[in-house]
Motif scaffolding. Structure first.
Motif, short mmCIF file in Angstrom:
data_model
loop_
_atom_site.label_atom_id
_atom_site.label_comp_id
_atom_site.label_asym_id
_atom_site.label_seq_id
_atom_site.Cartn_x
_atom_site.Cartn_y
_atom_site.Cartn_z
N ARG A 153 -8.96 0.97 -0.53
CA ARG A 153 -8.18 0.76 0.42
C ARG A 153 -6.42 1.73 0.13
O ARG A 153 -5.43 1.76 0.87
N VAL A 154 -6.59 2.71 -0.96
CA VAL A 154 -5.55 3.57 -0.42
C VAL A 154 -5.47 4.16 -0.27
O VAL A 154 -4.05 4.98 0.40
N GLN A 155 -6.68 5.09 0.92
CA GLN A 155 -6.87 5.64 1.83
C GLN A 155 -5.80 4.95 2.78
O GLN A 155 -6.30 5.93 3.92
N VAL A 156 -6.30 3.60 3.12
CA VAL A 156 -6.05 3.43 4.47
C VAL A 156 -4.79 2.86 4.49
O VAL A 156 -4.17 2.12 3.46
N GLU A 157 -3.59 3.36 4.75
CA GLU A 157 -1.75 3.06 5.04
C GLU A 157 -1.77 2.22 6.69
O GLU A 157 -2.50 2.47 8.24
N LEU A 158 -1.17 0.56 6.80
CA LEU A 158 -1.62 -0.53 7.51
C LEU A 158 0.19 -0.26 7.71
O LEU A 158 1.48 -0.66 7.53
N ASP A 159 1.01 0.19 9.34
CA ASP A 159 1.91 0.70 9.70
C ASP A 159 2.97 -0.47 9.93
O ASP A 159 3.63 -1.18 10.01
N GLU A 160 1.69 -1.40 11.14
CA GLU A 160 2.70 -2.28 12.08
C GLU A 160 1.10 -3.66 12.26
O GLU A 160 0.17 -3.00 12.33
N VAL A 161 1.51 -4.71 11.76
CA VAL A 161 0.92 -6.21 12.11
C VAL A 161 1.41 -6.94 13.41
O VAL A 161 3.13 -7.95 12.79
N THR A 162 1.18 -6.79 14.46
CA THR A 162 1.56 -7.49 15.36
C THR A 162 1.00 -8.78 15.64
O THR A 162 -0.36 -9.02 16.25
N ALA A 163 1.03 -10.26 16.33
CA ALA A 163 1.10 -11.53 17.41
C ALA A 163 1.21 -10.84 18.11
O ALA A 163 1.74 -10.69 19.01
N GLN A 164 0.07 -11.28 19.40
CA GLN A 164 0.35 -10.79 20.82
C GLN A 164 0.14 -12.97 21.18
O GLN A 164 -0.66 -13.87 21.02
N PHE B 42 -5.45 6.07 8.46
CA PHE B 42 -6.66 6.75 7.40
C PHE B 42 -6.74 7.80 6.98
O PHE B 42 -6.58 9.21 8.05
N ARG B 43 -6.35 8.37 5.98
CA ARG B 43 -6.85 10.13 5.05
C ARG B 43 -8.35 10.25 6.25
O ARG B 43 -9.47 9.43 5.28
N SER B 44 -8.15 11.39 6.26
CA SER B 44 -10.28 12.07 6.59
C SER B 44 -9.74 13.21 6.21
O SER B 44 -9.27 13.47 5.79
N ARG B 45 -10.97 14.00 6.64
CA ARG B 45 -11.17 15.52 5.60
C ARG B 45 -10.24 16.03 7.13
O ARG B 45 -9.80 17.38 6.11
N ASP B 46 -9.92 16.02 8.29
CA ASP B 46 -8.64 16.67 8.99
C ASP B 46 -7.34 16.77 8.15
O ASP B 46 -6.51 16.51 9.11
N GLY B 47 -7.02 15.63 8.03
CA GLY B 47 -5.75 15.31 7.75
C GLY B 47 -5.76 13.31 7.69
O GLY B 47 -6.51 13.00 7.23
#
Length: 58
Positions: A47-58, A10-15
């Protein structure tokens, strides 16, 4: 309910900052929506500030 691990950044002040969340959800789409809504309510992110890279089932 199944256990899912959601990884992304996710995007924060520091990158960008990475995160990993373990979620109990019915399916992958519900896990994605849950993570996006939690970041919005707890951290005030859109929602545009959060990038979901991977969703895996355990």
């Amino acid at each position: 309910m199944s256990q899912f691990t959601v990884r992304g950044r996710f995007r924060s002040r520091d990158g960008y900052r990475t995160f990993t969340k373990d979620i109990d959800a019915e399916n992958e789409n519900v896990a994605r929506e849950y993570v996006l809504s939690r970041f919005g309510s707890e951290h005030g992110l859109k929602r545009v500030q959060v990038e979901l890279d991977e969703v895996t089932a355990q």
